[in-house]
Design a protein around this motif. Sequence first.
Motif, PDB file in Angstrom:
ATOM      1  N   HIS A 136      38.152   2.585   5.671  1.00 33.36           N
ATOM      2  CA  HIS A 136      39.020   2.706   4.560  1.00 33.36           C
ATOM      3  C   HIS A 136      39.612   1.233   4.288  1.00 33.36           C
ATOM      4  O   HIS A 136      39.981   0.318   5.125  1.00 33.36           O
ATOM      5  N   VAL A 137      39.377   0.791   3.188  1.00 31.23           N
ATOM      6  CA  VAL A 137      39.403  -0.536   2.435  1.00 31.23           C
ATOM      7  C   VAL A 137      40.508  -0.476   1.309  1.00 31.23           C
ATOM      8  O   VAL A 137      39.878   0.275   0.319  1.00 31.23           O
ATOM      9  N   ASP A 138      41.533  -1.265   1.382  1.00 35.98           N
ATOM     10  CA  ASP A 138      42.566  -1.244   0.025  1.00 35.98           C
ATOM     11  C   ASP A 138      42.127  -2.604  -0.585  1.00 35.98           C
ATOM     12  O   ASP A 138      42.358  -3.585   0.028  1.00 35.98           O
ATOM     13  N   LEU A 139      41.960  -2.701  -1.969  1.00 35.68           N
ATOM     14  CA  LEU A 139      41.722  -3.766  -2.717  1.00 35.68           C
ATOM     15  C   LEU A 139      42.699  -4.095  -3.943  1.00 35.68           C
ATOM     16  O   LEU A 139      42.889  -2.848  -4.539  1.00 35.68           O
ATOM     17  N   TYR A 140      43.281  -5.024  -4.222  1.00 32.73           N
ATOM     18  CA  TYR A 140      44.154  -5.117  -5.189  1.00 32.73           C
ATOM     19  C   TYR A 140      43.603  -6.167  -6.115  1.00 32.73           C
ATOM     20  O   TYR A 140      43.289  -7.327  -5.990  1.00 32.73           O
ATOM     21  N   PHE A 141      43.775  -5.903  -7.603  1.00 34.92           N
ATOM     22  CA  PHE A 141      43.491  -6.682  -8.596  1.00 34.92           C
ATOM     23  C   PHE A 141      44.487  -6.786  -9.774  1.00 34.92           C
ATOM     24  O   PHE A 141      44.929  -5.806 -10.234  1.00 34.92           O
ATOM     25  N   LEU A 383      35.316   3.960   2.282  1.00 30.65           N
ATOM     26  CA  LEU A 383      36.210   4.531   1.157  1.00 30.65           C
ATOM     27  C   LEU A 383      37.008   3.236   0.490  1.00 30.65           C
ATOM     28  O   LEU A 383      37.953   2.859   1.451  1.00 30.65           O
ATOM     29  N   ILE A 384      36.907   2.751  -0.479  1.00 24.62           N
ATOM     30  CA  ILE A 384      37.605   1.657  -1.374  1.00 24.62           C
ATOM     31  C   ILE A 384      38.605   2.202  -2.346  1.00 24.62           C
ATOM     32  O   ILE A 384      38.005   2.859  -3.202  1.00 24.62           O
ATOM     33  N   THR A 385      39.812   2.079  -2.063  1.00 25.41           N
ATOM     34  CA  THR A 385      40.684   2.464  -2.788  1.00 25.41           C
ATOM     35  C   THR A 385      41.355   1.175  -3.738  1.00 25.41           C
ATOM     36  O   THR A 385      41.792   0.130  -3.140  1.00 25.41           O
ATOM     37  N   LEU A 386      40.880   1.318  -5.062  1.00 30.75           N
ATOM     38  CA  LEU A 386      41.462   0.136  -5.983  1.00 30.75           C
ATOM     39  C   LEU A 386      42.978   0.259  -6.309  1.00 30.75           C
ATOM     40  O   LEU A 386      43.325   1.342  -6.513  1.00 30.75           O
ATOM     41  N   HIS A 387      43.499  -0.730  -6.343  1.00 34.61           N
ATOM     42  CA  HIS A 387      44.952  -0.787  -6.834  1.00 34.61           C
ATOM     43  C   HIS A 387      45.015  -2.111  -7.771  1.00 34.61           C
ATOM     44  O   HIS A 387      44.425  -3.049  -7.715  1.00 34.61           O
ATOM     45  N   THR A 388      46.207  -1.573  -8.611  1.00 35.81           N
ATOM     46  CA  THR A 388      46.369  -2.641  -9.727  1.00 35.81           C
ATOM     47  C   THR A 388      47.489  -3.473  -8.913  1.00 35.81           C
ATOM     48  O   THR A 388      48.635  -3.042  -8.485  1.00 35.81           O
ATOM     49  N   LYS A 389      47.274  -4.914  -8.949  1.00 32.93           N
ATOM     50  CA  LYS A 389      48.344  -5.941  -8.170  1.00 32.93           C
ATOM     51  C   LYS A 389      49.381  -6.140  -9.271  1.00 32.93           C
ATOM     52  O   LYS A 389      49.359  -6.121 -10.427  1.00 32.93           O
TER      53      LYS A 389
END
Length: 390
Positions: A136-141, A383-389
Amino acid sequence: MIARIVIYLILVIVLSDLYIDIHYFRKRYQITWWQRLLWWMPCIGMVIYTCALASIRNFAPADLTWLNTYLFLLGMFVGPKAIFTLTSFLGWFVRKYITHTHRNWGHYIGILLGSCAFGTFVYGLTYGLSTVRVKHVDLYFKDLPKSFDGYRVVHVSDLHLGTFDGWRKKILKAEMDSIEKLRPDLICFTGDLQNMRPQEVEKLMPVIRQPMKGTIAVLGNHDYTEYIKEDPKEKAAQEARLIAAEEKGLGWTLLRNQNCSRTSPDKGTIYICGTENDGKPPFPNYSNYKKATKGIAPNAFVIMLQHDPSAWERSILPKTTAQLTLSGHTHGGQMQLFGWRPTSIRQKEDYGLYEKNGRYLYVTAGLGGLVPFRLNMPNEITLITLHTKK
């Protein structure tokens, strides 16, 4: 595959038996000539086997059972014997020229290390190969549309389906079950669906069709005809057959220097770009980033699919604005010892997550490999979960 290193393989096979014959059978145990002949028979068989595999025109034989059997014999017998030989020789050298003692401790250390190598190979061939890990990977953009906050992307790569024929099919089914349970918003596949031939894909298509429905994919170096020696017409037919299997048989969206988009109900949009393989020699480069990003605004959020991670610094960062790049190709070296992987020698970004100025690359360990072996580097679904920073 074998032809590239045939001389080294033959030297390892022969010199190990020669050392044991001279130092133990002739001098220590003084066994009869026919007993020594029995000892040499497997060695002669392995040399003939090696030469036969090296003589084939293609990278690997059409029936991979021949290659897998050869690798099994190398790992189970030749490798441990070579380790014993090297250690015993060093122990003999130290005893004779440095310590001047009567006991060769390298002999005992060699038996121990050879036994460990034998056990390690058995582990990697069975339990190591069968293990499936969901990472599991969480990324913020900052520039991710708010409507895509929490968007779940499953990243898989390097299935090498031909390897899963036979008893290993149960491993493939376990991998597909894991993907299906995640229920992602998007599945991205970053190349190497086959080992060498589209027949591998056609045979196992029923296993992967439903769990990977709607996948967006690109081609990897094994998906071209680089590893078979045929005339151009036959090579083109083989590539067309694989593309038909992906697009029509599996219902995937195959991006060949192209892009597609996903739009949310409030009109937020992200783009998925896919370039053909962009490798350094000896791997092919058919990429065209200008064509792949055509029609995409400079401020759009872009996920780039590219099989070879070496393209990230060389091409993707300078030529595109992609915020996230997904790659495979390396398999994480298929083994890891104390954080070291064989692929890290050639490729700086060979496994895991990398970041540069807010732009990310993720390199997955993949779900298969031409060589059926894994050691401390299990088959991986990310599983990469995209997040709005905020």
